[in-house]
Design a protein around this motif. Structure first.
Motif, short mmCIF file in Angstrom:
data_model
loop_
_atom_site.label_atom_id
_atom_site.label_comp_id
_atom_site.label_asym_id
_atom_site.label_seq_id
_atom_site.Cartn_x
_atom_site.Cartn_y
_atom_site.Cartn_z
N ASN A 172 0.81 -1.21 0.00
CA ASN A 172 0.00 0.00 0.00
C ASN A 172 0.85 1.26 0.00
O ASN A 172 2.00 1.25 0.41
CB ASN A 172 -0.90 0.03 1.23
N THR A 173 0.22 2.33 -0.43
CA THR A 173 0.84 3.64 -0.33
C THR A 173 -0.06 4.54 0.50
O THR A 173 -1.25 4.26 0.66
CB THR A 173 1.06 4.27 -1.72
N LEU A 174 0.54 5.58 1.02
CA LEU A 174 -0.18 6.58 1.78
C LEU A 174 -0.27 7.84 0.93
O LEU A 174 0.71 8.24 0.31
CB LEU A 174 0.55 6.90 3.09
N ARG A 175 -1.43 8.46 0.91
CA ARG A 175 -1.59 9.72 0.20
C ARG A 175 -1.22 10.83 1.18
O ARG A 175 -1.93 11.06 2.16
CB ARG A 175 -3.02 9.88 -0.30
N ILE A 176 -0.12 11.50 0.90
CA ILE A 176 0.41 12.53 1.79
C ILE A 176 0.47 13.85 1.01
O ILE A 176 0.93 13.88 -0.12
CB ILE A 176 1.82 12.18 2.29
N GLU A 177 0.01 14.92 1.64
CA GLU A 177 0.14 16.25 1.04
C GLU A 177 1.35 16.93 1.64
O GLU A 177 1.44 17.10 2.86
CB GLU A 177 -1.11 17.09 1.29
N LEU A 178 2.29 17.28 0.80
CA LEU A 178 3.51 17.97 1.21
C LEU A 178 3.38 19.44 0.82
O LEU A 178 2.99 19.74 -0.31
CB LEU A 178 4.73 17.38 0.52
N GLN A 179 3.70 20.33 1.74
CA GLN A 179 3.68 21.76 1.44
C GLN A 179 5.03 22.36 1.79
O GLN A 179 5.64 21.98 2.79
CB GLN A 179 2.57 22.46 2.22
N PHE A 180 5.48 23.30 0.96
CA PHE A 180 6.77 23.94 1.13
C PHE A 180 6.59 25.45 1.05
O PHE A 180 5.95 25.94 0.12
CB PHE A 180 7.75 23.49 0.03
N SER A 181 7.15 26.18 2.03
CA SER A 181 7.07 27.64 1.96
C SER A 181 8.27 28.27 2.66
O SER A 181 9.13 27.57 3.18
CB SER A 181 5.75 28.15 2.57
N GLY A 182 8.31 29.60 2.65
CA GLY A 182 9.44 30.33 3.23
C GLY A 182 10.70 30.18 2.40
O GLY A 182 11.80 30.34 2.92
N GLY A 183 10.55 29.84 1.13
CA GLY A 183 11.70 29.63 0.25
C GLY A 183 11.98 28.16 -0.02
O GLY A 183 12.71 27.83 -0.95
N PRO A 195 5.27 5.17 0.04
CA PRO A 195 5.14 3.79 0.53
C PRO A 195 4.68 3.76 1.99
O PRO A 195 5.14 4.55 2.81
CB PRO A 195 6.57 3.23 0.40
N ALA A 196 3.77 2.86 2.30
CA ALA A 196 3.26 2.74 3.66
C ALA A 196 4.26 2.04 4.58
O ALA A 196 4.17 2.17 5.80
CB ALA A 196 1.93 1.98 3.66
N PHE A 197 5.21 1.31 3.98
CA PHE A 197 6.20 0.58 4.75
C PHE A 197 7.58 0.78 4.15
O PHE A 197 7.71 0.91 2.94
CB PHE A 197 5.88 -0.92 4.78
N PHE A 198 8.59 0.79 4.99
CA PHE A 198 9.98 0.91 4.56
C PHE A 198 10.77 -0.21 5.21
O PHE A 198 10.43 -0.68 6.29
CB PHE A 198 10.57 2.26 4.99
N SER A 199 11.85 -0.62 4.56
CA SER A 199 12.73 -1.64 5.12
C SER A 199 13.71 -0.99 6.07
O SER A 199 14.20 0.11 5.82
CB SER A 199 13.51 -2.36 4.02
N THR A 200 14.03 -1.71 7.13
CA THR A 200 15.06 -1.27 8.05
C THR A 200 16.41 -1.47 7.37
O THR A 200 16.60 -2.45 6.66
CB THR A 200 14.99 -2.11 9.35
N GLU A 201 17.33 -0.55 7.58
CA GLU A 201 18.63 -0.61 6.91
C GLU A 201 19.36 -1.93 7.13
O GLU A 201 19.93 -2.49 6.21
CB GLU A 201 19.53 0.53 7.39
N SER A 202 19.35 -2.43 8.35
CA SER A 202 20.16 -3.61 8.67
C SER A 202 19.45 -4.93 8.39
O SER A 202 20.09 -5.98 8.40
CB SER A 202 20.57 -3.55 10.14
N THR A 203 18.15 -4.91 8.13
CA THR A 203 17.42 -6.15 7.85
C THR A 203 16.44 -5.91 6.70
O THR A 203 16.31 -4.81 6.21
CB THR A 203 16.61 -6.61 9.09
N THR A 204 15.76 -6.95 6.33
CA THR A 204 14.73 -6.80 5.30
C THR A 204 13.35 -6.62 5.93
O THR A 204 12.36 -6.55 5.23
CB THR A 204 14.71 -8.03 4.37
N GLU A 205 13.31 -6.54 7.26
CA GLU A 205 12.03 -6.32 7.94
C GLU A 205 11.46 -4.97 7.55
O GLU A 205 12.20 -4.00 7.39
CB GLU A 205 12.23 -6.33 9.45
#
Length: 112
Positions: free
Chosen positions: A5-16, A32-42
């Motif tokens: 799954n993915t998450l629908r996220i609204e990103l806003q940028f201001s102040g330059g 992405p709704a999930f990310f892998s940990t750097e040291s494992t595939t979890e």
């Protein structure tokens, strides 16, 4: 939740900040709704820490040093709001993203 799954996220940028993102003040992103940990595939639920890395690798167009600090977080001088609240109140990098979250990045440093 299905790991694909993915998450629908609204990103806003201001102040330059928008200048680093092709002058886009708002991006509606499927993150992405999930990310892998750097040291494992979890896999773990997506956090703002993961989101910052994802933004840097997929949305940032120039001058990454103005967005990412040496510790991998946003650099000092950038206010981060999660659904209108200061991210410090939400757990900063550890905040677990939810579908339809609104994340705002505001630069508080300006030249003169």
């Amino acid at each position: 939740m299905d790991p694909n799954n993915t998450l629908r996220i609204e990103l806003q940028f201001s102040g330059g900040m928008e200048l680093l993102f092709d002058n886009q003040k708002m991006i509606k992103a499927n993150v992405p709704a999930f990310f892998s940990t750097e040291s494992t595939t979890e896999k773990h639920a997506a956090t703002i820490g993961d989101l910052i890395g994802w933004i840097a690798s997929t949305q940032l167009r120039e001058r990454p040093e103005l967005f990412i600090g040496p510790d991998g977080s946003v650099r000092s001088g950038i206010l981060v709001l999660v659904n209108g609240a200061d991210w410090e109140l939400e757990g900063e990098l550890e905040y677990e993203l939810e579908d339809r979250d609104e994340i705002v990045f505001i630069s508080t440093l300006h030249g003169g």
